[in-house]
Scaffold this motif. Structure first.
Motif, PDB file in Angstrom:
ATOM      1  N   GLY A 135      38.970  16.140   5.441  1.00  0.00           N
ATOM      2  CA  GLY A 135      39.919  17.240   5.575  1.00  0.00           C
ATOM      3  C   GLY A 135      39.621  18.157   6.744  1.00  0.00           C
ATOM      4  O   GLY A 135      40.036  19.318   6.757  1.00  0.00           O
ATOM      5  N   LEU A 136      38.915  17.633   7.756  1.00  0.00           N
ATOM      6  CA  LEU A 136      38.599  18.428   8.940  1.00  0.00           C
ATOM      7  C   LEU A 136      39.671  18.206  10.010  1.00  0.00           C
ATOM      8  O   LEU A 136      40.228  17.112  10.110  1.00  0.00           O
ATOM      9  N   PRO A 137      39.957  19.211  10.828  1.00  0.00           N
ATOM     10  CA  PRO A 137      41.016  19.058  11.840  1.00  0.00           C
ATOM     11  C   PRO A 137      40.651  18.041  12.919  1.00  0.00           C
ATOM     12  O   PRO A 137      39.523  18.033  13.426  1.00  0.00           O
ATOM     13  N   LYS A 138      41.614  17.211  13.251  1.00  0.00           N
ATOM     14  CA  LYS A 138      41.398  16.191  14.274  1.00  0.00           C
ATOM     15  C   LYS A 138      41.047  16.812  15.617  1.00  0.00           C
ATOM     16  O   LYS A 138      40.299  16.206  16.407  1.00  0.00           O
ATOM     17  N   ARG A 139      41.513  18.017  15.883  1.00  0.00           N
ATOM     18  CA  ARG A 139      41.273  18.640  17.192  1.00  0.00           C
ATOM     19  C   ARG A 139      39.794  18.886  17.467  1.00  0.00           C
ATOM     20  O   ARG A 139      39.410  19.146  18.617  1.00  0.00           O
ATOM     21  N   LEU A 140      38.929  18.794  16.423  1.00  0.00           N
ATOM     22  CA  LEU A 140      37.491  18.965  16.633  1.00  0.00           C
ATOM     23  C   LEU A 140      36.785  17.649  16.975  1.00  0.00           C
ATOM     24  O   LEU A 140      35.601  17.651  17.317  1.00  0.00           O
ATOM     25  N   ILE A 141      37.500  16.527  16.867  1.00  0.00           N
ATOM     26  CA  ILE A 141      36.868  15.232  17.157  1.00  0.00           C
ATOM     27  C   ILE A 141      36.381  15.144  18.609  1.00  0.00           C
ATOM     28  O   ILE A 141      35.244  14.719  18.852  1.00  0.00           O
ATOM     29  N   PRO A 142      37.196  15.517  19.628  1.00  0.00           N
ATOM     30  CA  PRO A 142      36.692  15.408  21.006  1.00  0.00           C
ATOM     31  C   PRO A 142      35.402  16.191  21.253  1.00  0.00           C
ATOM     32  O   PRO A 142      34.484  15.679  21.893  1.00  0.00           O
ATOM     33  N   ALA A 143      35.322  17.412  20.747  1.00  0.00           N
ATOM     34  CA  ALA A 143      34.100  18.206  20.946  1.00  0.00           C
ATOM     35  C   ALA A 143      32.925  17.580  20.224  1.00  0.00           C
ATOM     36  O   ALA A 143      31.785  17.616  20.714  1.00  0.00           O
ATOM     37  N   THR A 144      33.169  16.984  19.050  1.00  0.00           N
ATOM     38  CA  THR A 144      32.094  16.329  18.297  1.00  0.00           C
ATOM     39  C   THR A 144      31.571  15.116  19.048  1.00  0.00           C
ATOM     40  O   THR A 144      30.354  14.924  19.179  1.00  0.00           O
ATOM     41  N   LEU A 198      29.990  23.760  15.892  1.00  0.00           N
ATOM     42  CA  LEU A 198      31.028  22.888  15.341  1.00  0.00           C
ATOM     43  C   LEU A 198      31.179  23.070  13.833  1.00  0.00           C
ATOM     44  O   LEU A 198      32.300  23.049  13.310  1.00  0.00           O
ATOM     45  N   HIS A 199      30.070  23.269  13.129  1.00  0.00           N
ATOM     46  CA  HIS A 199      30.171  23.525  11.693  1.00  0.00           C
ATOM     47  C   HIS A 199      30.847  24.864  11.417  1.00  0.00           C
ATOM     48  O   HIS A 199      31.622  24.989  10.460  1.00  0.00           O
ATOM     49  N   TRP A 200      30.564  25.846  12.238  1.00  0.00           N
ATOM     50  CA  TRP A 200      31.224  27.148  12.090  1.00  0.00           C
ATOM     51  C   TRP A 200      32.728  27.011  12.300  1.00  0.00           C
ATOM     52  O   TRP A 200      33.524  27.543  11.526  1.00  0.00           O
ATOM     53  N   ARG A 201      33.115  26.254  13.321  1.00  0.00           N
ATOM     54  CA  ARG A 201      34.532  26.048  13.590  1.00  0.00           C
ATOM     55  C   ARG A 201      35.208  25.277  12.459  1.00  0.00           C
ATOM     56  O   ARG A 201      36.349  25.591  12.070  1.00  0.00           O
ATOM     57  N   SER A 202      34.519  24.286  11.919  1.00  0.00           N
ATOM     58  CA  SER A 202      35.118  23.492  10.842  1.00  0.00           C
ATOM     59  C   SER A 202      35.259  24.318   9.566  1.00  0.00           C
ATOM     60  O   SER A 202      36.262  24.199   8.856  1.00  0.00           O
ATOM     61  N   ARG A 203      34.275  25.165   9.268  1.00  0.00           N
ATOM     62  CA  ARG A 203      34.381  26.023   8.077  1.00  0.00           C
ATOM     63  C   ARG A 203      35.555  26.983   8.190  1.00  0.00           C
ATOM     64  O   ARG A 203      36.277  27.221   7.211  1.00  0.00           O
ATOM     65  N   ARG A 204      35.760  27.534   9.366  1.00  0.00           N
ATOM     66  CA  ARG A 204      36.902  28.438   9.568  1.00  0.00           C
ATOM     67  C   ARG A 204      38.226  27.707   9.376  1.00  0.00           C
ATOM     68  O   ARG A 204      39.162  28.236   8.774  1.00  0.00           O
ATOM     69  N   ALA A 205      38.294  26.464   9.893  1.00  0.00           N
ATOM     70  CA  ALA A 205      39.521  25.677   9.766  1.00  0.00           C
ATOM     71  C   ALA A 205      39.806  25.338   8.306  1.00  0.00           C
ATOM     72  O   ALA A 205      40.950  25.417   7.837  1.00  0.00           O
ATOM     73  N   VAL A 206      38.748  24.942   7.575  1.00  0.00           N
ATOM     74  CA  VAL A 206      38.915  24.607   6.155  1.00  0.00           C
ATOM     75  C   VAL A 206      39.336  25.849   5.362  1.00  0.00           C
ATOM     76  O   VAL A 206      40.228  25.784   4.499  1.00  0.00           O
ATOM     77  N   ALA A 207      38.718  26.973   5.657  1.00  0.00           N
ATOM     78  CA  ALA A 207      39.055  28.219   4.955  1.00  0.00           C
ATOM     79  C   ALA A 207      40.504  28.620   5.210  1.00  0.00           C
ATOM     80  O   ALA A 207      41.162  29.207   4.334  1.00  0.00           O
TER      81      ALA A 207
END
Length: 465
Positions: A135-144, A198-207
């Motif tokens: 359930g993580l946003p696809k837009r974070l895949i390139p940075a990962t 990246l974990h901080w960004r993903s937590r914000r997106a999930v929230a």
């Protein structure tokens, strides 16, 4: 004025890339626009003799790698191997470790010698599947993927076979393991800070309830087989690519020697075709490794792949053509910009920075940013100022191993600006735009750049090498 011209060309190309326009079209426009304003009579000669020459040379060497990398990624996707591995990772580590898992896979492949362009094609199907399930946003895949493939394993970790770690060797008479402590400290810094971000960004997106996303492009097709392969079998092609690449890198030069030539079997007299093996050995090794990986997938999962191979391979070939042409256009742009008087102005201005290591770091990362290439900027900087870097460092009592490590790490700093070929390839393969995903890539770029200054500070305080 000459400096303003190349700066304007660079800003223009970054702007059009960010706005989603084709770099294949606008890289020559930006480069030749700079030539027009500098020396109008050189527009045609620069286009044919430099831009197209470098662009064609890049494609000649690397298009087979792009093509085989794309096909490998596609058959891994169609076989269901990506879904099998992701399901196993989720069971073992939990969905919350999706980002770390992808970074780890990218890092292992890159440190194993697999080209970062190949890593993008090979890992994307896994990343898309695990991000969707988590359930993580696809837009974070390139940075990962960028964190795993474009940073610490590319030039920081001692012993990495990537070209950025190899280029400094002849200039400083060092080896790939130069400054192991500093390199390892820099790698840990990049990995820790990058994962935290990246974990901080993903937590914000999930929230915020963002989710994976909808109406996305370049999505891997869902696996339609009856049952998934064993994860160990699914991992086999990926592992085999890394192992074969390592074996062939050593075997090819032994098999062919320093040079190899042959006479084509044609009617009449034909000139012999000669090749310097050192220039192509790494490329041949990667191509052989990818062929081995593709054949392994076909052997292990012939039935699910066969039904969709025709359409799937067409899509892979289209992606490889677009990605390689984008990158080759960037390569031609960098060559033209480096040939202009304004580029010399930049190089001369950078010499005024007093501290030897900071001077080297700023020079290398600036030239890498201007040319849009880590290896290109590093090669230009060391060819022009390598002796100066070495002499200044020795005069200050700094070991050349440290100079090597700082140069390598700095090349992978500001090179990943919006016009960088690897960035454009990454966004093309994942079906995302600069507007959607580049912001997070840029933060990873900044972390990598700061890591070089961190390593310099560690050396100054501790004297570790």
């Amino acid at each position: 004025m000459s400096f303003v011209i190349i700066l304007a060309a660079l800003v223009f190309l970054m702007f059009v890339a960010y706005r989603g326009h084709s770099v294949i079209l606008f890289a020559p426009v930006a480069a030749l626009g700079a030539v027009l304003l500098t020396a109008p009579d050189l527009v045609a000669p620069m286009f044919t003799g430099l831009f197209m020459e470098k662009m064609a040379g890049f494609l000649k060497l690397y298009f087979p790698v792009f093509l085989l990398g794309a096909v490998f990624g596609k058959v891994v996707e169609m076989s269901g191997f990506s879904k099998s591995i992701v399901s196993a990772v989720v069971r073992l580590a939990g969905k919350q470790q999706a980002i770390f898992s992808i970074v780890a896979v990218c890092g292992l492949l890159t440190y194993g010698g697999v080209s970062l362009f190949v890593v993008v094609f090979a890992v994307y199907p896994f990343a898309a599947e695990i991000f969707r399930q988590s359930g993580l946003p696809k837009r974070l895949i390139p940075a990962t993927i960028a964190l795993g493939a474009f940073t610490f394993t590319m030039d920081a970790l001692p012993g990495t076979p990537q070209i950025q770690n190899i280029i400094p060797i002849p200039f400083f008479k060092t080896n790939a393991y130069a400054a192991p402590w500093l390199g390892s400290i820099g790698a840990v810094f990049i990995l820790a800070v990058g994962l935290f971000y990246l974990h901080w960004r993903s937590r914000r997106a999930v929230a915020a309830g963002e989710g994976y996303g909808e109406n996305l492009l370049q999505e891997p097709e869902p696996f339609a087989g009856e049952r998934m392969a064993n994860p160990c079998v699914a991992l086999l092609p990926l592992v085999l690519v890394g192992v074969l690449n390592k074996i062939l890198t050593t075997a090819v030069p032994k098999m062919y020697g320093e040079t190899h030539s042959f006479i084509p079997s044609v009617v009449g007299k034909a000139a012999p075709v000669s090749q310097e093996i050192a220039k192509v050995a790494a490329i041949w090794a990667v191509e052989g490794a990818l062929l081995g990986g593709i054949l392994t997938v076909l052997v292990c999962a012939w039935k699910p792949v066969r039904a969709r191979f025709a359409e799937g391979s067409k899509a892979a070939i289209g992606g490889a053509l677009l990605a390689s042409m984008n990158t080759a256009s960037e390569y031609g742009f960098g060559a033209v910009i480096a040939a202009l008087p304004g580029f010399l102005v930049v190089a001369e201005a950078l010499k005024s920075i007093p501290h030897p290591l900071i001077n080297e770091a700023v020079t290398v990362t600036s030239l890498a940013g201007i040319t849009g290439s880590a290896s290109g900027g590093l090669g230009i900087a060391l060819a022009a100022m390598g002796d100066t870097f070495a002499q200044n460092a020795l005069a200050a009592g700094i070991p050349l191993e440290v100079v090597h490590r700082v140069a390598a790490m700095a090349s992978g700093g500001m090179d990943t600006l919006p016009h960088n070929g690897a960035v454009i390839t990454l966004l093309t393969v994942t079906g995302l735009t600069h507007r959607q995903a580049y912001g997070d890539i840029f933060v990873i770029t900044c972390i990598k750049t700061v890591a070089v200054l961190f390593v310099i500070a560690v050396y100054q305080v501790t004297g570790l090498v």
